[in-house]
Design a protein around this motif. Structure first.
Motif, PDB file in Angstrom:
ATOM      1  N   ALA A 182      51.011  41.680  34.646  1.00  0.00           N
ATOM      2  CA  ALA A 182      49.963  41.619  35.665  1.00  0.00           C
ATOM      3  C   ALA A 182      49.831  40.185  36.158  1.00  0.00           C
ATOM      4  O   ALA A 182      49.781  39.248  35.354  1.00  0.00           O
ATOM      5  CB  ALA A 182      48.643  42.105  35.095  1.00  0.00           C
ATOM      6  N   LEU A 183      49.766  40.002  37.480  1.00  0.00           N
ATOM      7  CA  LEU A 183      49.760  38.655  38.063  1.00  0.00           C
ATOM      8  C   LEU A 183      48.566  38.456  38.993  1.00  0.00           C
ATOM      9  O   LEU A 183      48.712  38.366  40.215  1.00  0.00           O
ATOM     10  CB  LEU A 183      51.071  38.410  38.831  1.00  0.00           C
ATOM     11  CG  LEU A 183      52.353  38.399  38.006  1.00  0.00           C
ATOM     12  CD1 LEU A 183      53.567  38.254  38.905  1.00  0.00           C
ATOM     13  CD2 LEU A 183      52.307  37.268  36.979  1.00  0.00           C
ATOM     14  N   PRO A 184      47.378  38.353  38.444  1.00  0.00           N
ATOM     15  CA  PRO A 184      46.207  38.084  39.287  1.00  0.00           C
ATOM     16  C   PRO A 184      46.191  36.639  39.769  1.00  0.00           C
ATOM     17  O   PRO A 184      46.698  35.740  39.093  1.00  0.00           O
ATOM     18  CB  PRO A 184      45.035  38.355  38.341  1.00  0.00           C
ATOM     19  CG  PRO A 184      45.582  38.040  36.985  1.00  0.00           C
ATOM     20  CD  PRO A 184      47.017  38.478  37.014  1.00  0.00           C
ATOM     21  N   SER A 185      45.590  36.420  40.929  1.00  0.00           N
ATOM     22  CA  SER A 185      45.470  35.063  41.475  1.00  0.00           C
ATOM     23  C   SER A 185      44.125  34.433  41.165  1.00  0.00           C
ATOM     24  O   SER A 185      44.044  33.250  40.850  1.00  0.00           O
ATOM     25  CB  SER A 185      45.686  35.083  42.996  1.00  0.00           C
ATOM     26  OG  SER A 185      46.998  35.490  43.312  1.00  0.00           O
ATOM     27  N   GLY A 186      43.052  35.219  41.273  1.00  0.00           N
ATOM     28  CA  GLY A 186      41.712  34.685  41.066  1.00  0.00           C
ATOM     29  C   GLY A 186      41.069  35.221  39.810  1.00  0.00           C
ATOM     30  O   GLY A 186      41.576  36.144  39.160  1.00  0.00           O
ATOM     31  N   PRO A 187      39.917  34.663  39.423  1.00  0.00           N
ATOM     32  CA  PRO A 187      39.260  35.073  38.172  1.00  0.00           C
ATOM     33  C   PRO A 187      38.819  36.525  38.173  1.00  0.00           C
ATOM     34  O   PRO A 187      38.901  37.192  37.135  1.00  0.00           O
ATOM     35  CB  PRO A 187      38.077  34.114  38.066  1.00  0.00           C
ATOM     36  CG  PRO A 187      37.887  33.551  39.430  1.00  0.00           C
ATOM     37  CD  PRO A 187      39.224  33.538  40.073  1.00  0.00           C
ATOM     38  N   ASP A 188      38.332  37.045  39.293  1.00  0.00           N
ATOM     39  CA  ASP A 188      37.886  38.441  39.334  1.00  0.00           C
ATOM     40  C   ASP A 188      39.046  39.400  39.087  1.00  0.00           C
ATOM     41  O   ASP A 188      38.908  40.385  38.346  1.00  0.00           O
ATOM     42  CB  ASP A 188      37.227  38.750  40.678  1.00  0.00           C
ATOM     43  CG  ASP A 188      35.914  38.000  40.872  1.00  0.00           C
ATOM     44  OD1 ASP A 188      35.356  37.521  39.868  1.00  0.00           O
ATOM     45  OD2 ASP A 188      35.464  37.879  42.021  1.00  0.00           O
ATOM     46  N   GLU A 189      40.188  39.103  39.703  1.00  0.00           N
ATOM     47  CA  GLU A 189      41.372  39.939  39.478  1.00  0.00           C
ATOM     48  C   GLU A 189      41.837  39.830  38.026  1.00  0.00           C
ATOM     49  O   GLU A 189      42.284  40.819  37.431  1.00  0.00           O
ATOM     50  CB  GLU A 189      42.504  39.505  40.407  1.00  0.00           C
ATOM     51  CG  GLU A 189      42.237  39.647  41.883  1.00  0.00           C
ATOM     52  CD  GLU A 189      43.335  38.977  42.678  1.00  0.00           C
ATOM     53  OE1 GLU A 189      44.426  39.564  42.793  1.00  0.00           O
ATOM     54  OE2 GLU A 189      43.106  37.855  43.171  1.00  0.00           O
TER      55      GLU A 189
END
Length: 404
Positions: free
Chosen positions: A341-348
């Motif tokens: 999983a590659l989220p960019s921001g803290p919420d993701e």
């Protein structure tokens, strides 16, 4: 072939990524060659538990330089701080003594911080047939890391990192153009070494020992356990911890009240003043693979990186999914191929951790994809053979003073 390996930290025990790579590659070389080791260590450190396949191990214990000396050399003196922090007259003297014996056909130097040893190896000419061949295992392109760190930092750290990037680029260019064989840990870094002037650099991926069992929930306890393993002597990992502790974990804890965050690795105890409630700091652990097997999933919140992230590979090898910050994910395939999983921001980031902790199907799919990738592309035996093949191409020692 007799090989003298030189490392800035002991390869064993494998407490962080650089140690894992150095240890497994040296063990592969020792399967066909004699390998002796000179390594730098901290004062009071216990003897290096090297495997029996390794020959002589010379452990040089030295205190790190004072901060004032680092600042003076790294700003006004024109010497990269990376070299100052890892410099030791005793280490260099021991290596020179061994090289003067004339018994080594190749010298294996790990990482840019040991660039002065590359100079010493190239000027060694006690062999009747000439100097030993010099192999440089880059791990990362350090000047690019500093440039990224400058972009992610505030003044005065940004100014310092920009200065270091310029100094390191000159050092790494000299190294790339000087050694007989330059090795990169990712395709991008191979291109980076070529851009610095290396002649036909080799790509040898990070080796890992994947478990024999299929990935699953065998190591999970009743409480979701999230592991962040890193070397916290490294500034980008401290920045990653600050981001994880402050912007991610409080929201994870609200959504998963029983979740546990475990942080391990060199100097992780220094994070105690900023650690969130419920986090455990494990320091240096004897068996990092066991830590991954005990975890539910692993996180890699680093935003500045090069080479390829061992945090990701070690977790996948243990059959554990990974949530990695997209800005710091380099050197490995996109998420669709290996289930990272590659989220960019803290919420993701929070959303992805929560999904893997609560959705068995998503968990299983990610774990299976990652485990299959590591077994196929980073298996220690296959990568070790690549290293042996690279050394086979070195042939005879070079003539003294030769440029190649």
């Amino acid at each position: 072939m007799n090989i003298l390996a030189i490392t800035s930290t002991p390869p064993w025990p494998a407490t962080h990524g650089a140690a894992i790579r150095n240890g497994l590659l040296l063990e592969a070389l020792a399967s066909e060659h004699r390998v002796d080791l000179v390594t730098l260590d901290r004062p009071g450190a216990p003897p290096v538990p090297a495997p029996s396949c390794i020959g002589r191990v010379i452990q040089v214990r030295a205190a790190p330089p004072k901060l004032w000396r680092r600042l003076r050399g790294g700003w006004r003196g024109g010497v990269p701080d990376l070299l100052i922090r890892n410099g030791s007259r005793i280490l260099r003297g021991r290596a020179q003594m061994l090289l003067s014996s004339g018994e080594y056909h190749a010298v294996h130097v790990a990482q840019a911080q040991l660039a002065p040893l590359i100079h010493d190896a190239r000027t060694a000419s006690s062999l009747a047939s000439g100097r030993p061949r010099v192999v440089y295992d880059a791990h990362n392109i350090e000047w690019l890391l500093q440039r990224m760190l400058a972009g992610a930092s505030k003044t005065p750290r940004a100014l310092w990192a920009r200065r270091q990037a310029g100094l390191l680029r000159r050092v790494e260019s000299w190294v790339a153009q000087t050694v007989d064989l330059a090795i990169a840990s990712s395709p991008d870094d191979r291109a980076g070494l070529a851009a610095l002037g290396a002649k036909t650099p080799a790509y040898i991926p990070h080796p890992v020992r994947a478990g024999e069992a299929e990935p699953g929930r065998d190591g999970q306890a009743a409480h979701p356990s999230v592991l962040f393993a890193a070397n916290f002597a490294y500034r980008p990992n401290i920045m990653a911890a600050e981001w994880l502790f402050g912007r991610v974990w409080p929201a994870v804890a609200r959504r998963l009240p029983r979740a546990e965050l475990r942080v391990v690795g060199p100097q992780s105890e220094g994070l105690r003043p900023i650690a969130p409630v419920g986090a455990t700091l494990g320091g240096i652990v004897d068996d990092i693979d066991r830590e991954y097997r005990r975890s539910w999933l692993a996180v890699s919140p680093t935003s500045v990186a090069a080479g390829a992230p061992y945090k990701v590979l070690s977790a996948l090898a243990a059959g554990r999914p990974v949530v990695a910050r997209a800005q710091g994910y380099v050197g490995l395939p996109a998420r669709g191929r290996i289930g990272v999983a590659l989220p960019s921001g803290p919420d993701e980031f929070v959303e992805d951790v929560t999904t893997l902790a609560t959705d068995p199907a998503a968990y299983a799919q990610a774990a299976e994809a990652g485990f299959a990738f590591v077994k196929g592309e980073h298996d220690a035996a296959a990568v070790g053979q690549l290293m042996l093949d690279a050394y086979a191409g070195l042939h005879e020692p070079a003539a003294a003073g030769a440029a190649s």
